[in-house]
Design a protein around this motif. Structure first.
Motif, PDB file in Angstrom:
ATOM      1  N   ILE B 402     -32.601   7.407 -10.338  1.00 14.95           N
ATOM      2  CA  ILE B 402     -31.968   7.384 -11.657  1.00 14.95           C
ATOM      3  C   ILE B 402     -32.882   6.650 -12.630  1.00 14.95           C
ATOM      4  O   ILE B 402     -33.362   5.557 -12.328  1.00 14.95           O
ATOM      5  CB  ILE B 402     -30.594   6.689 -11.595  1.00 14.95           C
ATOM      6  CG1 ILE B 402     -29.615   7.484 -10.725  1.00 14.95           C
ATOM      7  CG2 ILE B 402     -30.025   6.462 -12.998  1.00 14.95           C
ATOM      8  CD1 ILE B 402     -28.258   6.814 -10.526  1.00 14.95           C
ATOM      9  N   VAL B 403     -33.117   7.270 -13.774  1.00 14.79           N
ATOM     10  CA  VAL B 403     -33.845   6.616 -14.871  1.00 14.79           C
ATOM     11  C   VAL B 403     -33.021   6.838 -16.128  1.00 14.79           C
ATOM     12  O   VAL B 403     -32.623   7.968 -16.406  1.00 14.79           O
ATOM     13  CB  VAL B 403     -35.262   7.215 -15.050  1.00 14.79           C
ATOM     14  CG1 VAL B 403     -35.950   6.623 -16.276  1.00 14.79           C
ATOM     15  CG2 VAL B 403     -36.109   6.973 -13.796  1.00 14.79           C
ATOM     16  N   GLY B 404     -32.742   5.772 -16.860  1.00 14.11           N
ATOM     17  CA  GLY B 404     -31.954   5.968 -18.064  1.00 14.11           C
ATOM     18  C   GLY B 404     -31.737   4.698 -18.833  1.00 14.11           C
ATOM     19  O   GLY B 404     -32.311   3.647 -18.518  1.00 14.11           O
ATOM     20  N   CYS B 405     -30.887   4.796 -19.842  1.00 16.14           N
ATOM     21  CA  CYS B 405     -30.622   3.658 -20.716  1.00 16.14           C
ATOM     22  C   CYS B 405     -29.617   2.726 -20.058  1.00 16.14           C
ATOM     23  O   CYS B 405     -29.224   2.914 -18.908  1.00 16.14           O
ATOM     24  CB  CYS B 405     -30.117   4.158 -22.061  1.00 16.14           C
ATOM     25  SG  CYS B 405     -28.456   4.802 -21.965  1.00 16.14           S
ATOM     26  N   GLU B 406     -29.196   1.748 -20.804  1.00 11.45           N
ATOM     27  CA  GLU B 406     -28.208   0.784 -20.320  1.00 11.45           C
ATOM     28  C   GLU B 406     -27.027   1.504 -19.679  1.00 11.45           C
ATOM     29  O   GLU B 406     -26.575   2.537 -20.176  1.00 11.45           O
ATOM     30  CB  GLU B 406     -27.724  -0.038 -21.535  1.00 11.45           C
ATOM     31  CG  GLU B 406     -27.046  -1.336 -21.168  1.00 11.45           C
ATOM     32  CD  GLU B 406     -26.426  -1.997 -22.389  1.00 11.45           C
ATOM     33  OE1 GLU B 406     -25.885  -3.084 -22.235  1.00 11.45           O
ATOM     34  OE2 GLU B 406     -26.504  -1.400 -23.488  1.00 11.45           O
ATOM     35  N   ASN B 407     -26.538   0.966 -18.586  1.00 14.73           N
ATOM     36  CA  ASN B 407     -25.416   1.525 -17.814  1.00 14.73           C
ATOM     37  C   ASN B 407     -25.813   2.697 -16.922  1.00 14.73           C
ATOM     38  O   ASN B 407     -24.955   3.291 -16.272  1.00 14.73           O
ATOM     39  CB  ASN B 407     -24.244   1.951 -18.704  1.00 14.73           C
ATOM     40  CG  ASN B 407     -23.651   0.788 -19.447  1.00 14.73           C
ATOM     41  OD1 ASN B 407     -23.429  -0.264 -18.849  1.00 14.73           O
ATOM     42  ND2 ASN B 407     -23.414   0.935 -20.731  1.00 14.73           N
ATOM     43  N   ALA B 408     -27.068   3.040 -16.870  1.00 14.68           N
ATOM     44  CA  ALA B 408     -27.519   4.120 -15.983  1.00 14.68           C
ATOM     45  C   ALA B 408     -27.740   3.594 -14.568  1.00 14.68           C
ATOM     46  O   ALA B 408     -27.304   4.195 -13.584  1.00 14.68           O
ATOM     47  CB  ALA B 408     -28.821   4.727 -16.519  1.00 14.68           C
TER      48      ALA B 408
END
Lengths: 457, 457
Positions: B402-408
């Motif tokens: 998983i790569v993503g913004c806050e809460n990812a």
């Protein structure tokens, strides 16, 4: 099968929201419009919108009502070859003649024949049978139209005092919305604590947080009536006295809207929802149902439950659509996961609470731990309380509840996944969950709770 | 058993950090100080601190070094009746005589007898065997002392250009720390993408984000040397040219510090870590090991792995301590979950990546989906990319990234729990995960990925 001379058959969908339109879209993926004509009939004005987003639209956190609409009728027509008629209410299902009777906004009536019928009639809000409950200024938040009217009222009349009746999910979300709108908020609940899908000890944490947010929470307070001297609400009367109100919202939960199905002789389950099998088939051949109008299998209690939630409606609608289109899909049931926030407080639950576990004939132990959402030294670390229930003897997880600050709530997914797999708390305690100081203490709160409960047994 | 005439036996712990002190504390819960004397020997100055927190201390996100220390020697002595000696290095284990030889900061040496021995010697940072690698201004971030020296250097000398060698977890966290300190940051990586525990396609997302944050990322760039004309580093030389540096941090990973055990004839596994069974027993009777110095069972590859991570060290130490104290506990293995953030980007992985799945002789399919951390209309909704690997045929989940913004990032826990239970992606696709607009779209990104991978097969 197939009505037309050309072998085309016809699916009629009653209800143009999450379940109905998911079913229609998924059936379309299997069958071209030459094979299957699809007509969806929606009593309201809007299709395929996020009902769960309405409180955030009322708060103006979401700017436009249109932001909540996933697809409109024109999109369904052009992209999916699905005809949607809004403001078209189905008044009767005739299974013998295989037609539904319709009533239109202009007063006209009609009939629509079907080969297959999809029931997605949703849920009806519970309204108290009390004087003044239908006065001006008293709102539900069931449909997008409700939300639009409520927001218009706020923006046009600038009410200063809001009374929210019911301390469940919608009640909390509306309390947040009214706070954000700068109103004084009274939240009236008939039970001792808010959030009755939690155990009272966890509900007590929510109560304390509500008071800190400035919500006037009134427990043990049944509503007895609404004062509306000139047809517009002015106060809410309760067993504990009156509360001035410029605006009132009712958040008393919903019941499955299964009336049409019942009248047609389709089997209704013990919860009042349309009874369906795992393929979303009703008792009537060629008639399917999904979403808030059905009851569904609870994997922990093994009993049917009626839970009105968009995520179930979407999944069930998709399963129905697969099967309608000639595929094979099963809805695996639910574990009762639910999640919300009110201002900075996150509240989540899954599985059975204590009362539900008793009803399901489980003997169980519980544990409640207080921990931190991040490493204690990391900025933004805040309180999280995790409660777990496990079956006595086996140690099988039966349910979990989480109340805490930002980043607390979504941890419920670990518990939901553990429940799905019938894990024991001893097995859970060893799990390899993600650790880094900005995300968790070195022992994740969920692991601490599982370990302590495993040790206790 | 027991050395003393009074039946008391003696546990010596080598290493006073997470694994060693967890073992000591847990053994103490089983045995009083009259039954078991516990002596912990720590080569450094600090005990029981969060090594994972060092980058945040360097960034000054965490104000004081002491904030990272969970318990100091005085606390162990008073509360737990565990004697801890810091600056006391063990130089030899003599299994025949059952003593360890010690060397103290003052130059003196000694011997400590044991009945049971706990190895918690941690990991050693990989240092490049290159000219100038030990110059002033070149730092590791392995111990709290390293972190204190690095922060002092920043605050005393105000370096303007930082070069970070290695684009893994520590490299990313140090890049963030230096950005927060206002420095120009060059991040040098020998491989094509950062975060080589991810597949290159997911690593590419991290690379793009690093560039957007202003990190000068240099892929495919082996370091060839350090320019330090007067004993202080001035530049880092690479195959692609030189990079000016006022300060350099090496984040090249670690290897298990198993040298003492090897010298004593204790079995070492294929990864270079001390070989242990599920109870954390080494090949030598009465000798236990846990934490970064051991290798552990990977539940998906079924092969031993050496993963240096505080959460494993704590759990393994606790298991060892239970067993040392006469209880019965087993460490269930790991699934390779790891999690970090760099500025606004969250990066997580669990299970096997493509290269690891190939090595473990799995045939597999993959899916990558881009979705949103919240309902699309809810403020703060941001991008999340989820990649899943599932075994061909069975559909069993093998790994996720998983790569993503806050809460990812913390969503990795759902995948870790699914892996733990050997779930198929088809079963995962139906799971009842928490849904509400502030927390997830109506189809959680993890469910979308599982569903798409199940459909593909």
């Amino acid at each position: 099968m197939g009505r037309g001379s050309n072998g085309q058959s016809r699916l009629v969908v009653i209800g143009g929201d999450a379940a109905g339109m998911s079913a229609a879209s998924q059936a379309r993926r299997h069958k071209s419009s030459a094979e299957l004509e699809i007509l969806a009939l929606e009593a309201g004005e809007h299709t395929s919108y996020s009902a769960c987003g309405i409180p955030y639209f009322v708060a103006a956190t979401v700017p436009e009502a249109q932001d909540l609409v996933v697809r409109d009728p024109a999109t369904f027509a052009h992209r999916h070859h699905i005809e949607v008629r809004t403001r078209c209410e189905v008044t009767k299902i005739d299974l013998d003649r295989r037609v539904v009777r319709t009533a239109h906004a202009d007063g006209s009536a009609g009939e629509e024949p079907f080969d297959q019928l999809m029931l997605a009639t949703g849920a009806l809000p519970r309204r108290p049978d009390l004087p003044g409950a239908d006065a001006e200024g008293v709102f539900g938040v069931q449909t997008l139209t409700d939300g639009i009217e409520l927001r218009a009222e706020i923006e046009e009349r600038a009410p200063r005092r809001a009374v929210v009746v019911g301390g469940g999910y919608i009640g909390l979300e509306m309390a947040e919305a009214f706070l954000q709108r700068g109103m004084v908020v009274d939240l009236i609940e008939a039970l001792p604590e808010p959030m009755s899908t939690l155990d009272p000890d966890m509900g007590g944490l929510v109560r304390e947080a509500l008071r800190e947010m400035g919500v006037n929470f009134h427990p043990n307070t049944p509503v007895t009536g609404f004062e509306a001297p000139e047809g517009r609400v002015r106060a809410v009367h309760t067993a504990g006295g009156g509360h001035e109100a410029d605006i009132v919202v009712l958040g008393l939960g919903t019941r499955p809207n299964s009336d049409l199905a019942r009248a047609a002789g389709i089997a209704i389950g013990p919860t009042g929802g349309v009874a369906v099998d795992a393929r979303m088939r009703t008792s009537a051949p060629g008639v399917w149902a999904a979403g808030d109008c059905v009851e569904t299998f609870h994997r922990v209690s093994r009993a049917p439950v009626a839970i009105a939630l968009g995520t179930h409606a979407n999944k069930q609608g998709r399963v129905a659509g697969d099967n309608i289109g000639g595929g094979y899909a099963r809805f695996p049931g639910v574990v009762g996961t639910a999640l919300t926030k009110v201002c900075g407080l996150e509240v989540a639950r899954t599985g059975l609470n204590e009362a539900q576990a008793h009803r399901a004939a489980y003997m169980f132990d519980t544990v409640t731990v207080e921990s931190s959402t991040r490493a204690g030294y990391y900025p933004g670390a805040g309180a999280i309380t995790v409660k777990l229930l496990a079956e006595r003897g086996s140690g099988r997880l039966l349910g979990g509840q989480i109340v805490g600050c930002e980043n607390a709530g979504k941890r419920i997914d670990v518990l939901a996944t553990a429940l799905w797999n019938e894990m024991t708390v001893a097995d859970m305690a060893g799990m390899d969950l993600g650790y880094a100081p900005p995300f968790a203490p070195v022992w994740d709160p969920v692991l601490i709770a599982a370990r302590k409960l495993a040790e206790r047994r």
